[in-house]
Motif scaffolding. Structure first.
Motif, short mmCIF file in Angstrom:
data_model
loop_
_atom_site.label_atom_id
_atom_site.label_comp_id
_atom_site.label_asym_id
_atom_site.label_seq_id
_atom_site.Cartn_x
_atom_site.Cartn_y
_atom_site.Cartn_z
N GLU A 67 51.05 -56.61 7.74
CA GLU A 67 51.68 -57.65 8.54
C GLU A 67 50.94 -57.93 9.84
OE1 GLU A 67 55.71 -56.32 8.94
OE2 GLU A 67 56.26 -57.07 6.95
N SER A 68 50.19 -56.96 10.33
CA SER A 68 49.46 -57.17 11.59
C SER A 68 48.14 -57.91 11.37
CB SER A 68 49.18 -55.83 12.26
OG SER A 68 48.21 -55.10 11.53
N LEU A 69 47.72 -58.08 10.12
CA LEU A 69 46.46 -58.75 9.83
C LEU A 69 46.68 -60.25 9.63
CD1 LEU A 69 45.00 -56.17 7.27
CD2 LEU A 69 44.32 -56.49 9.65
N PRO A 70 45.67 -61.06 9.89
CA PRO A 70 45.81 -62.51 9.72
C PRO A 70 45.61 -62.98 8.27
CG PRO A 70 43.65 -62.03 10.60
CD PRO A 70 44.39 -60.72 10.52
N TYR A 71 45.64 -62.07 7.32
CA TYR A 71 45.39 -62.40 5.92
C TYR A 71 46.65 -62.19 5.08
CZ TYR A 71 40.61 -61.45 7.52
OH TYR A 71 39.43 -61.43 8.21
N ASP A 72 46.68 -62.80 3.90
CA ASP A 72 47.70 -62.45 2.92
C ASP A 72 47.39 -61.04 2.44
OD1 ASP A 72 48.94 -64.91 3.06
OD2 ASP A 72 47.78 -65.76 1.41
N TYR A 73 48.42 -60.29 2.11
CA TYR A 73 48.19 -58.89 1.74
C TYR A 73 49.20 -58.46 0.68
CZ TYR A 73 52.38 -57.44 4.16
OH TYR A 73 53.69 -57.27 4.52
N TYR A 74 48.91 -57.33 0.06
CA TYR A 74 49.91 -56.64 -0.76
C TYR A 74 49.57 -55.16 -0.77
CZ TYR A 74 46.90 -56.25 -4.94
OH TYR A 74 45.91 -55.93 -5.83
N CYS A 75 50.61 -54.34 -0.92
CA CYS A 75 50.46 -52.89 -0.99
C CYS A 75 50.84 -52.43 -2.39
CB CYS A 75 51.37 -52.20 0.03
SG CYS A 75 50.92 -52.52 1.74
N THR A 76 50.07 -51.53 -2.92
CA THR A 76 50.36 -50.98 -4.23
C THR A 76 50.14 -49.47 -4.19
OG1 THR A 76 49.87 -51.15 -6.59
CG2 THR A 76 48.02 -51.39 -5.10
N GLY A 77 50.95 -48.74 -4.93
CA GLY A 77 50.84 -47.29 -4.96
C GLY A 77 49.94 -46.83 -6.09
N GLY A 78 49.34 -45.66 -5.91
CA GLY A 78 48.49 -45.09 -6.94
C GLY A 78 47.88 -43.77 -6.49
N ILE A 79 47.14 -43.18 -7.38
CA ILE A 79 46.47 -41.91 -7.09
C ILE A 79 45.12 -42.19 -6.45
CG2 ILE A 79 45.56 -39.77 -8.08
CD1 ILE A 79 48.59 -40.00 -8.29
N SER A 81 41.30 -41.05 -4.68
CA SER A 81 40.16 -40.29 -5.19
C SER A 81 40.29 -38.79 -4.90
CB SER A 81 38.86 -40.82 -4.57
OG SER A 81 38.91 -40.70 -3.17
N ASP A 82 41.18 -38.43 -3.98
CA ASP A 82 41.43 -37.01 -3.68
C ASP A 82 42.54 -36.41 -4.54
OD1 ASP A 82 43.56 -38.32 -2.59
OD2 ASP A 82 43.35 -37.45 -0.59
N GLY A 83 43.14 -37.22 -5.43
CA GLY A 83 44.18 -36.74 -6.33
C GLY A 83 45.59 -36.85 -5.76
N ASN A 84 45.76 -37.34 -4.56
CA ASN A 84 47.07 -37.49 -3.93
C ASN A 84 47.59 -38.92 -4.08
OD1 ASN A 84 47.20 -34.81 -2.91
ND2 ASN A 84 45.77 -35.41 -1.29
N TYR A 85 48.92 -39.06 -4.14
CA TYR A 85 49.52 -40.38 -4.24
C TYR A 85 49.42 -41.07 -2.88
CZ TYR A 85 52.59 -44.05 -5.87
OH TYR A 85 53.09 -45.27 -6.26
N LYS A 86 48.95 -42.33 -2.90
CA LYS A 86 48.78 -43.10 -1.68
C LYS A 86 49.18 -44.54 -1.93
CE LYS A 86 44.90 -40.37 -0.08
NZ LYS A 86 43.52 -40.35 0.33
N TYR A 87 49.24 -45.32 -0.87
CA TYR A 87 49.47 -46.75 -0.95
C TYR A 87 48.20 -47.46 -0.51
CZ TYR A 87 54.29 -45.58 -1.68
OH TYR A 87 55.44 -45.07 -2.20
N PHE A 88 47.80 -48.44 -1.30
CA PHE A 88 46.55 -49.14 -1.05
C PHE A 88 46.83 -50.55 -0.58
CE2 PHE A 88 45.87 -46.06 -4.47
CZ PHE A 88 44.95 -45.24 -3.85
N LEU A 89 46.20 -50.92 0.53
CA LEU A 89 46.36 -52.25 1.11
C LEU A 89 45.21 -53.12 0.63
CD1 LEU A 89 47.66 -54.25 3.11
CD2 LEU A 89 46.27 -53.20 4.90
N TYR A 90 45.56 -54.27 0.05
CA TYR A 90 44.59 -55.28 -0.36
C TYR A 90 44.84 -56.54 0.43
CZ TYR A 90 43.37 -52.37 -4.33
OH TYR A 90 42.93 -51.33 -5.11
N VAL A 91 43.79 -57.19 0.87
CA VAL A 91 43.90 -58.45 1.63
C VAL A 91 43.11 -59.54 0.92
CG1 VAL A 91 44.29 -57.33 3.86
CG2 VAL A 91 41.98 -57.81 3.14
N TRP A 92 43.56 -60.76 1.12
CA TRP A 92 42.91 -61.94 0.51
C TRP A 92 42.03 -62.60 1.56
CZ3 TRP A 92 42.76 -64.14 -4.29
CH2 TRP A 92 42.22 -65.42 -4.35
N TYR A 93 40.73 -62.62 1.29
CA TYR A 93 39.80 -63.38 2.16
C TYR A 93 38.60 -63.79 1.37
CZ TYR A 93 37.31 -58.93 2.79
OH TYR A 93 36.64 -57.76 2.59
#
Length: 93
Positions: A67-79, A81-93
């Motif tokens: 929300e603080s970025l000037p781009y459209d974004y979405y967050c998705t969960g997944g594993i 590279s270290d094997g831990n569950y995280k949320y990944f932020l993707y932005v459209w530009y």
């Protein structure tokens, strides 16, 4: 006789090797590569699309950053590279 045969084989081998290196280059001329746009300054930029921005431990942190970025974004969960569950932020530009 052996010397003539060796030279003939060497010449034919060289011609075949040279021909083999030009065939892929000719085939690649009509192929399309990665699309890029060039600005007036000559800089090369990737085309617009979803790009990975950063990984977060919590969904709230991911959404807050998005929300603080000037781009459209979405967050998705997944594993990650270290094997831990995280949320990944993707932005459209």
């Amino acid at each position: 006789m052996r010397m003539r045969r060796a030279l003939t084989g060497l010449a034919l081998g060289g011609a075949l090797a040279l021909g083999a290196t030009t065939v892929p280059a000719q085939a690649a001329d009509g192929a399309t590569g990665t699309k890029v746009s060039v600005s007036a300054s000559g800089d090369v930029h990737p085309m617009a699309g979803w790009h990975f921005y950063r990984a977060y431990w919590s969904k709230a942190a991911c959404v807050s950053e998005g929300e603080s970025l000037p781009y459209d974004y979405y967050c998705t969960g997944g594993i990650g590279s270290d094997g831990n569950y995280k949320y990944f932020l993707y932005v459209w530009y």
